[in-house]
Scaffold this motif. Structure first.
Motif, PDB file in Angstrom:
ATOM      1  N   UNK A  33       0.826  -1.203   0.000  1.00  0.00           N
ATOM      2  CA  UNK A  33       0.000   0.000   0.000  1.00  0.00           C
ATOM      3  C   UNK A  33       0.863   1.257   0.000  1.00  0.00           C
ATOM      4  N   UNK A  34       1.960   1.232   0.739  1.00  0.00           N
ATOM      5  CA  UNK A  34       2.854   2.391   0.797  1.00  0.00           C
ATOM      6  C   UNK A  34       3.385   2.729  -0.592  1.00  0.00           C
ATOM      7  N   UNK A  35       3.772   1.723  -1.339  1.00  0.00           N
ATOM      8  CA  UNK A  35       4.326   1.946  -2.676  1.00  0.00           C
ATOM      9  C   UNK A  35       3.225   2.282  -3.679  1.00  0.00           C
ATOM     10  N   UNK A  36       2.120   1.523  -3.646  1.00  0.00           N
ATOM     11  CA  UNK A  36       1.076   1.730  -4.641  1.00  0.00           C
ATOM     12  C   UNK A  36       0.252   2.995  -4.401  1.00  0.00           C
ATOM     13  N   UNK A  37       0.400   3.618  -3.247  1.00  0.00           N
ATOM     14  CA  UNK A  37      -0.303   4.878  -2.968  1.00  0.00           C
ATOM     15  C   UNK A  37       0.526   6.093  -3.386  1.00  0.00           C
ATOM     16  N   UNK A  38       1.738   5.875  -3.854  1.00  0.00           N
ATOM     17  CA  UNK A  38       2.595   6.998  -4.252  1.00  0.00           C
ATOM     18  C   UNK A  38       2.103   7.621  -5.550  1.00  0.00           C
ATOM     19  N   UNK A  39       2.538   8.827  -5.776  1.00  0.00           N
ATOM     20  CA  UNK A  39       2.191   9.518  -7.018  1.00  0.00           C
ATOM     21  C   UNK A  39       2.792   8.790  -8.222  1.00  0.00           C
ATOM     22  N   UNK A  40       3.982   8.226  -8.049  1.00  0.00           N
ATOM     23  CA  UNK A  40       4.629   7.463  -9.121  1.00  0.00           C
ATOM     24  C   UNK A  40       3.723   6.307  -9.549  1.00  0.00           C
ATOM     25  N   UNK A  41       3.178   5.586  -8.588  1.00  0.00           N
ATOM     26  CA  UNK A  41       2.301   4.451  -8.895  1.00  0.00           C
ATOM     27  C   UNK A  41       1.006   4.927  -9.554  1.00  0.00           C
ATOM     28  N   UNK A  42       0.432   5.991  -9.023  1.00  0.00           N
ATOM     29  CA  UNK A  42      -0.807   6.511  -9.606  1.00  0.00           C
ATOM     30  C   UNK A  42      -0.582   6.935 -11.054  1.00  0.00           C
ATOM     31  N   UNK A  43       0.547   7.575 -11.322  1.00  0.00           N
ATOM     32  CA  UNK A  43       0.874   7.981 -12.688  1.00  0.00           C
ATOM     33  C   UNK A  43       1.074   6.763 -13.591  1.00  0.00           C
ATOM     34  N   UNK A 119       6.845  -0.960 -10.643  1.00  0.00           N
ATOM     35  CA  UNK A 119       6.862   0.142  -9.669  1.00  0.00           C
ATOM     36  C   UNK A 119       7.681  -0.267  -8.454  1.00  0.00           C
ATOM     37  N   UNK A 120       7.449  -1.489  -7.952  1.00  0.00           N
ATOM     38  CA  UNK A 120       8.207  -1.978  -6.792  1.00  0.00           C
ATOM     39  C   UNK A 120       9.701  -2.036  -7.093  1.00  0.00           C
ATOM     40  N   UNK A 121      10.057  -2.535  -8.270  1.00  0.00           N
ATOM     41  CA  UNK A 121      11.481  -2.603  -8.637  1.00  0.00           C
ATOM     42  C   UNK A 121      12.088  -1.206  -8.708  1.00  0.00           C
ATOM     43  N   UNK A 122      11.365  -0.287  -9.324  1.00  0.00           N
ATOM     44  CA  UNK A 122      11.877   1.080  -9.486  1.00  0.00           C
ATOM     45  C   UNK A 122      12.019   1.812  -8.152  1.00  0.00           C
ATOM     46  N   UNK A 123      11.059   1.596  -7.250  1.00  0.00           N
ATOM     47  CA  UNK A 123      11.065   2.322  -5.976  1.00  0.00           C
ATOM     48  C   UNK A 123      11.801   1.596  -4.857  1.00  0.00           C
ATOM     49  N   UNK A 124      12.196   0.354  -5.086  1.00  0.00           N
ATOM     50  CA  UNK A 124      12.817  -0.436  -4.019  1.00  0.00           C
ATOM     51  C   UNK A 124      14.041   0.225  -3.389  1.00  0.00           C
ATOM     52  N   UNK A 167       7.164   9.799  -2.146  1.00  0.00           N
ATOM     53  CA  UNK A 167       6.735  10.871  -3.036  1.00  0.00           C
ATOM     54  C   UNK A 167       7.756  12.008  -3.046  1.00  0.00           C
ATOM     55  N   UNK A 168       8.268  12.372  -1.869  1.00  0.00           N
ATOM     56  CA  UNK A 168       9.283  13.427  -1.773  1.00  0.00           C
ATOM     57  C   UNK A 168      10.555  13.003  -2.514  1.00  0.00           C
ATOM     58  N   UNK A 169      10.972  11.759  -2.297  1.00  0.00           N
ATOM     59  CA  UNK A 169      12.194  11.263  -2.953  1.00  0.00           C
ATOM     60  C   UNK A 169      12.009  11.251  -4.469  1.00  0.00           C
ATOM     61  N   UNK A 170      10.830  10.886  -4.947  1.00  0.00           N
ATOM     62  CA  UNK A 170      10.572  10.858  -6.397  1.00  0.00           C
ATOM     63  C   UNK A 170      10.575  12.272  -6.951  1.00  0.00           C
TER      64      UNK A 170
END
Length: 177
Positions: A33-43, A119-124, A167-170
């Motif tokens: 949920x933490x990863x999939x709720x990010x703006x990166x995931x939504x985009x 998304x998980x691979x990119x944000x890991x 989100x801040x890091x992205x």
């Protein structure tokens, strides 16, 4: 007689103190949920919805479901006036449309899963860094996955913190490009 009352009170007070002691240094997170709720995931999911093949599959599944529902309603409404052959044909059509829907939904789910995995691979790397920082900052001694916890006080949940920090890091990563 006083000892009989003292023992249950002592046990009750000890039991009440144990959760307070146990919660210090414990945190809970729903990493998915933490990863999939990010703006990166939504985009990423918005971009997926705009892909021609994906959108066509969604549309096709919707049309098939509507046709299937219509056939089922017609069959139910007109069953008394239809011949056995017509009923059998309609039932076969309903089953075929159901199989087609299952196949298309499988393709849709596979594409969603593929997108989530990317998304998980990119944000890991960011996720691991953020978790390390939060664990140190909040002095977490035990981090539990939310899916493995039956109950947790919301103050123990790091999910929203991690999402915000991702989100801040992205955003910082985009600014540095």
């Amino acid at each position: 007689m006083k000892h009989l009352l003292f023992i249950p009170l002592l046990v009750a007070s000890l039991l009440a103190a144990i959760p307070a002691l146990a919660m210090e240094g414990v945190a809970v997170i729903d990493m998915r949920n933490a990863v999939l709720a990010t703006q990166v995931a939504q985009d990423a999911f918005k971009a997926l919805e705009e892909e021609a093949d994906y959108a066509a599959n969604i549309e096709r599944a919707t049309v098939l479901q509507t046709e299937r529902q219509s056939l089922a309603e017609t069959l139910q409404k007109d069953a008394e006036t239809l011949s056995q052959e017509e009923i059998a044909d309609m039932q076969r059509d309903i089953q075929e449309k159901g199989k087609d829907i299952e196949f298309i939904v499988g393709k849709i789910q596979a594409k969603q899963s593929e997108t989530a995995d990317k998304i998980f691979r990119d944000l890991n790397p960011s996720l691991q860094k953020i978790l390390s920082e939060l664990i140190a900052a909040k002095e977490v001694k035990m981090l539990l996955g939310r899916e493995n916890v039956l109950f947790a006080d919301t103050s123990l949940d790091l999910t929203d913190d991690v999402t915000s920090m991702l989100d801040v890091a992205a955003a910082e990563g985009k600014d540095n490009e």
